[in-house]
Design a protein around this motif. Structure first.
Motif, short mmCIF file in Angstrom:
data_model
loop_
_atom_site.label_atom_id
_atom_site.label_comp_id
_atom_site.label_asym_id
_atom_site.label_seq_id
_atom_site.Cartn_x
_atom_site.Cartn_y
_atom_site.Cartn_z
N ALA A 69 0.67 -1.33 0.02
CA ALA A 69 -0.03 0.14 0.08
C ALA A 69 1.25 1.27 0.25
CB ALA A 69 -1.42 0.15 1.01
N ASP A 70 1.77 0.97 0.72
CA ASP A 70 2.62 2.25 0.84
C ASP A 70 3.70 2.54 -0.64
OD1 ASP A 70 1.63 3.01 3.48
OD2 ASP A 70 3.76 1.46 4.59
N GLN A 71 3.87 1.53 -1.63
CA GLN A 71 4.34 1.34 -2.91
C GLN A 71 3.50 2.17 -3.67
OE1 GLN A 71 6.49 -1.24 -4.53
NE2 GLN A 71 7.70 -2.15 -2.54
N LEU A 72 2.44 1.74 -3.30
CA LEU A 72 0.96 1.97 -4.27
C LEU A 72 0.94 3.95 -4.18
CD1 LEU A 72 -1.83 -0.43 -4.41
CD2 LEU A 72 0.44 -0.35 -6.16
N ASP A 73 0.41 4.11 -2.93
CA ASP A 73 0.82 5.42 -2.44
C ASP A 73 1.98 6.41 -3.14
OD1 ASP A 73 -1.44 4.90 -0.48
OD2 ASP A 73 -0.99 4.62 0.99
N ALA A 74 3.69 6.26 -3.44
CA ALA A 74 4.14 6.53 -3.55
C ALA A 74 4.41 6.52 -5.07
CB ALA A 74 5.48 5.74 -3.10
N GLU A 75 3.45 5.53 -5.79
CA GLU A 75 3.12 6.01 -7.25
C GLU A 75 2.68 6.93 -7.23
OE1 GLU A 75 2.08 1.71 -8.93
OE2 GLU A 75 3.58 0.99 -8.04
N ALA A 76 1.56 7.08 -6.75
CA ALA A 76 0.26 7.96 -7.10
C ALA A 76 0.65 9.03 -7.28
CB ALA A 76 -1.06 7.77 -6.12
N GLY A 77 1.82 9.36 -5.56
CA GLY A 77 2.50 10.79 -5.47
C GLY A 77 3.80 10.76 -6.54
N GLN A 78 4.30 10.34 -6.72
CA GLN A 78 4.43 10.71 -8.44
C GLN A 78 3.95 10.79 -9.53
OE1 GLN A 78 7.06 7.30 -9.00
NE2 GLN A 78 7.89 7.30 -7.27
N ALA A 79 2.68 10.23 -9.28
CA ALA A 79 2.17 10.43 -10.80
C ALA A 79 1.77 12.17 -10.72
CB ALA A 79 0.99 9.47 -10.75
N ARG A 80 1.21 12.35 -9.25
CA ARG A 80 0.29 13.96 -9.07
C ARG A 80 1.99 14.75 -9.41
NH1 ARG A 80 -1.92 11.95 -4.43
NH2 ARG A 80 0.02 11.73 -3.08
N ALA A 81 3.00 14.67 -8.83
CA ALA A 81 4.28 15.26 -9.49
C ALA A 81 5.00 15.54 -11.00
CB ALA A 81 5.72 14.99 -8.71
N ALA A 82 4.21 14.49 -11.51
CA ALA A 82 4.28 14.65 -12.93
C ALA A 82 2.95 15.03 -13.96
CB ALA A 82 4.79 12.64 -13.74
N GLY A 83 2.25 15.56 -13.02
CA GLY A 83 1.24 15.94 -13.55
C GLY A 83 0.03 15.32 -13.83
N ARG A 84 0.01 14.27 -13.63
CA ARG A 84 -0.61 13.06 -14.55
C ARG A 84 -2.24 12.02 -12.88
NH1 ARG A 84 -1.59 9.53 -17.78
NH2 ARG A 84 -2.55 7.74 -16.48
N SER A 85 -2.59 14.07 -12.67
CA SER A 85 -3.54 13.44 -11.36
C SER A 85 -4.94 13.90 -12.24
CB SER A 85 -3.26 14.26 -10.55
OG SER A 85 -2.84 15.27 -10.21
N ARG A 86 -6.10 14.44 -11.20
CA ARG A 86 -7.70 14.23 -11.74
C ARG A 86 -7.48 16.02 -11.47
NH1 ARG A 86 -12.44 16.26 -10.32
NH2 ARG A 86 -14.31 15.20 -11.89
N PRO A 87 -7.32 16.76 -12.40
CA PRO A 87 -7.19 18.63 -11.75
C PRO A 87 -8.10 18.72 -11.19
CG PRO A 87 -8.32 17.84 -14.75
CD PRO A 87 -7.53 17.12 -14.18
N ASP A 88 -8.88 19.83 -10.08
CA ASP A 88 -10.21 20.21 -9.35
C ASP A 88 -10.49 20.26 -10.07
OD1 ASP A 88 -11.35 20.66 -7.57
OD2 ASP A 88 -9.58 21.96 -6.26
N THR A 89 -11.95 20.14 -10.14
CA THR A 89 -13.38 20.41 -10.81
C THR A 89 -14.17 21.21 -10.21
OG1 THR A 89 -13.97 18.96 -11.17
CG2 THR A 89 -12.54 18.87 -13.09
N ALA A 90 -13.66 21.83 -8.73
CA ALA A 90 -14.67 22.02 -7.66
C ALA A 90 -15.53 23.51 -7.96
CB ALA A 90 -14.26 21.73 -6.14
N ALA A 91 -14.79 23.80 -8.87
CA ALA A 91 -15.05 25.65 -9.40
C ALA A 91 -15.88 25.30 -10.26
CB ALA A 91 -13.59 26.32 -9.05
N ALA A 92 -16.45 24.56 -11.08
CA ALA A 92 -17.20 25.01 -11.82
C ALA A 92 -18.30 24.86 -11.77
CB ALA A 92 -16.84 23.18 -12.89
N LYS A 93 -19.29 25.63 -12.91
CA LYS A 93 -19.72 26.21 -12.31
C LYS A 93 -21.15 25.98 -13.81
CE LYS A 93 -18.39 29.14 -9.56
NZ LYS A 93 -19.33 28.31 -7.47
N ALA A 94 -22.15 25.56 -13.29
CA ALA A 94 -23.14 24.94 -14.29
C ALA A 94 -23.32 26.35 -15.59
CB ALA A 94 -24.83 25.28 -13.46
N VAL A 95 -24.03 26.04 -16.99
CA VAL A 95 -23.89 26.48 -17.82
C VAL A 95 -25.57 26.25 -17.85
CG1 VAL A 95 -24.31 26.27 -20.17
CG2 VAL A 95 -22.21 25.74 -18.41
N SER A 96 -26.10 27.62 -18.29
CA SER A 96 -27.23 27.81 -18.12
C SER A 96 -27.58 27.37 -19.84
CB SER A 96 -27.43 29.24 -18.51
OG SER A 96 -28.98 30.10 -19.29
N GLY A 97 -28.85 27.39 -19.90
CA GLY A 97 -30.38 26.46 -21.13
C GLY A 97 -29.87 27.40 -22.01
#
Length: 522
Positions: A392-420
Motif C-alpha cells: 500500500a505504501d508503494q502504491l501511495d508513492a506511485e500516486a504521489g509520483q503521478a501527481r508530481a508529474a501532472g498525471r492526476s485529476r484536476p480539481d473541478t470543484a469550482a466548475a459552474k453550471a451552464v445556463s440552458g
C-alpha cells in the motif's frame, strides 16, 4: 495474416508450463487474518470475502463487513458478489467444453457461427477465428465500445453490440498486439450459444455451475430477492463508501454476461479454483488438451515496471480468459474483475496447487492488489515480511509520483453550471454510429447531456476556465468528461468527449465517440 502467428505457437509451447519452484510452508491462519484486517482497515471497505487454497485444499476463509454498509447482514462465504471479468475464464471454459464435444473448433471463422458478425475491416471479419475473440488481439483500442456494456443497466442488447463493432475503427493491425477488450467476449458468448443451440446463460449452468457444484452462481435472469445474501455495490463519495445501484427483486440478463456478468460466492470461486488446479476433483470435465489450451500463452502482453519490481517477472501473456506470468520463478495464472462498484481477484500457482480468491463490494482496486500480493508472497517469497502495508505504501508513492508529474485529476470543484441559454446553435440531438443518440438540451434552466440508450449517463454541463465538462449525476466523479463542441466545414455541429482523469477506467470509451448534430431539441 491467417491462422496463429508463428511467434504465438513458439511462446505458447515454451511457456504453457513452467517448472515447479521450491515451495515453503505458508504462514499460519493468524497471519492471513492479519493481512485481511490490514486491507479491510486501510481501505475502509464495506465488505469482503477472502479464501486461501493450499495443495488443492481450502485452508482458510476470512470474511469482513456487510452486504450493504447501511444494513445489518454480514458478508459470509455464501454471499454473492459480481466477479466481473473473472467471468472471462468461464466463457473460455464453456468454449473449451464445446471444442471437446466437437461442436466447434478454436480456429473456426467467427462468421461460420455468426454470419452477421462484422468488424470495421472486411478482411478481419473473414479471418477472425473463435480463438481471436478471447485474446485481445483484434486491433481495436483499449476498451473500445465498452459504453455499450456499462454503466449498467442500459438498453443496448447483444445485437446492438455485434452491429456496433463494424463502426469501431482499429488503432493497430489485426493480431499485431494486445489491447484489452470486452465486446469480443460478448461475441464469444454468442458463438457458443449458436454452436450449442442454447442461450449462453444456460451453457454456463450446464457446462460449469452444475457439473462443478458451484451452487450459488447466477447468470442471466434471476431474482436476488429469492436467492438472497447478495452483496451490494459501493462507491466512494466524500471520502467514504455509499451504496450504489441496489439490486431489485428481479435482475434481467445483461448483454455483458459473457464478458463480466456472472455473480458467485466465495465458496463457488474456491470450488472453481480447486477444479482448475486438480483435474481429479471432477474427472473428465475438461481433458488435458483443452486445459492446456486455456492456460497457454496465446498473446504476449507488455510487462509493467511494477510487475518487474514486485514479482521479478520475465514473461506476461494472455490465455483464454487468463493472464499468465512468472512470479519469483513460479508459474502464476490469474485474473481480476471490476464492475459497477465491485472488485474481484483470483490467482493460482498451479505447480503447487495453491491459490487465493478475493471478492470486494466497494472501491477496492488498491485493496485487492495489495492483499493478493501479500498473500501470494507467503509462497513465492516466504519470510520477506511483505505485508499489505508494504505494498500500500508503494502504491501511495506511485500516486504521489503521478501527481508530481501532472498525471492526476484536476480539481473541478469550482466548475459552474451552464445556463440552458448557452450556445443555442449547438444544442440539439446528436448521434454516434455505435453509441446512438444523446440530447444536449435545456432542462430546468440548465444545460443537460443525456444518453438515450444508457440512462445512467446523464450529466449537468458545467464550465471551468473556459472549458465545458460533463458532471455525471449517477456515476463517480472519476468518470467526468471534458465536452468539446465545434461546427465542421459545412456548419454541422460535432461533439466529442475526453477524460478529465488521466487514470480513468478505460471502459469509459470516450475516444471512440464521434457525435454529429442531427436535430433540434424536442
Amino acid at each position: 495474416m491467417q491462422g496463429k502467428p508463428s511467434w504465438a505457437l513458439a511462446l505458447g509451447a515454451a511457456l504453457a508450463w513452467l517448472p515447479l519452484a521450491a515451495q515453503a510452508t505458508p504462514a499460519t491462519d493468524d497471519e492471513v487474518e492479519r493481512l485481511v484486517d490490514q486491507a479491510f482497515a486501510r481501505y475502509a471497505l464495506p465488505g469482503m470475502a477472502v479464501g486461501v487454497i493450499q495443495d488443492g485444499q481450502v485452508v482458510h476463509i476470512a470474511t469482513r463487513g456487510k452486504l450493504a454498509i447501511d444494513g445489518d447482514r454480514a458478508v459470509d462465504a455464501d454471499s454473492l458478489f459480481k466477479i466481473a471479468s473473472n467471468t472471462k475464464a468461464m466463457t473460455g471454459a464453456v468454449l473449451a467444453r464445446l471444442v471437446q464435444a466437437g461442436k466447434l473448433a478454436w480456429d473456426d471463422p467467427v462468421i461460420k457461427h455468426l454470419p452477421q458478425f462484422a468488424m470495421h475491416d472486411a478482411w478481419v471479419t473473414g479471418h477472425m477465428q473463435v480463438r481471436d475473440l478471447l485474446i485481445h488481439n483484434s486491433g481495436l483500442g483499449l476498451g473500445a465500445g465498452d459504453l455499450m456494456l456499462w454503466p449498467e443497466p442500459n438498453d443496448f442488447d447483444r445485437a446492438d453490440i455485434i452491429a456496433g463493432l463494424a463502426h469501431l475503427k482499429p488503432v493497430s493491425s489485426f493480431r499485431a498486439g494486445y489491447a484489452y477488450d470486452n465486446l469480443l467476449y460478448v461475441v464469444a458468448g454468442e458463438v457458443a450459444a449458436a454452436a450449442a443451440g442454447k442461450p449462453f446463460n444456460q451453457l454456463l449452468r450446464e457446462e460449469i455451475f452444475v457439473p462443478l457444484g458451484m451452487t450459488r452462481c447466477q447468470a442471466g435472469d434471476w431474482s436476488p430477492a429469492t436467492v438472497g445474501n447478495v452483496a451490494q455495490p459501493h462507491y466512494r463519495s466524500g471520502g467514504t463508501h455509499v451504496v450504489g445501484r441496489r439490486d431489485g427483486d428481479w435482475e434481467a440478463d445483461f448483454p455483458s454476461m459473457a464478458a463480466g456478468g456472472v455473480r458467485c460466492s466465495l465458496n463457488d470461486m474456491l470450488r472453481w479454483s480447486q477444479v482448475l488446479l486438480d483435474p481429479s476433483v471432477v474427472p473428465g470435465w475438461l481433458d488435458a488438451t483443452q486445459r492446456r489450451a486455456l492456460w497457454t500463452a496465446h498473446m504476449p502482453m507488455p510487462i509493467s515496471q511494477r510487475l518487474r519490481d514486485w514479482d521479478n517477472s520475465h514473461f506476461y501473456a494472455y490465455g483464454y480468459g487468463w493472464r499468465l506470468s512468472d512470479m519469483d520463478g513460479q508459474w502464476k495464472v490469474a485474473h481480476t474483475g471490476t464492475l459497477s462498484g465491485m472488485y474481484s481477484s483470483l490467482a493460482l500457482l498451479p505447480d503447487s496447487r495453491n491459490g487465493v480468491v478475493i471478492l470486494i463490494n466497494g472501491a477496492g482496486e488498491a485493496a485487492r492488489t495489495t492483499l493478493m500480493q501479500a498473500l501470494l508472497k507467503r509462497w513465492t517469497q516466504p519470510g520477506a515480511g511483505l505485508d499489505v502495508a508494504h505494498y500500500a505504501d508503494q502504491l501511495d508513492a506511485e500516486a504521489g509520483q503521478a501527481r508530481a508529474a501532472g498525471r492526476s485529476r484536476p480539481d473541478t470543484a469550482a466548475a459552474k453550471a451552464v445556463s440552458g441559454r448557452y450556445l443555442p446553435a449547438a444544442q440539439g440531438l446528436y448521434r454516434d454510429p455505435w453509441f446512438g443518440q444523446v440530447r444536449l438540451c435545456p432542462q430546468q434552466g440548465q444545460l443537460q447531456w443525456q444518453s438515450e440508450k444508457s440512462p445512467r449517463m446523464q450529466a449537468q454541463v458545467k464550465q471551468l476556465d473556459g472549458r465545458l465538462l460533463l458532471d455525471w449525476q449517477q456515476l463517480g466523479e472519476d468518470a467526468d468528461a471534458w465536452l468539446q463542441l465545434q461546427p465542421d466545414a459545412v456548419g454541422v455541429w460535432q461533439m466529442q468527449l475526453s477524460a478529465i482523469d488521466p487514470d480513468i477506467d478505460f471502459s469509459y470509451d470516450y475516444p471512440d465517440l464521434a457525435f454529429t448534430r442531427i436535430a433540434d431539441c424536442p
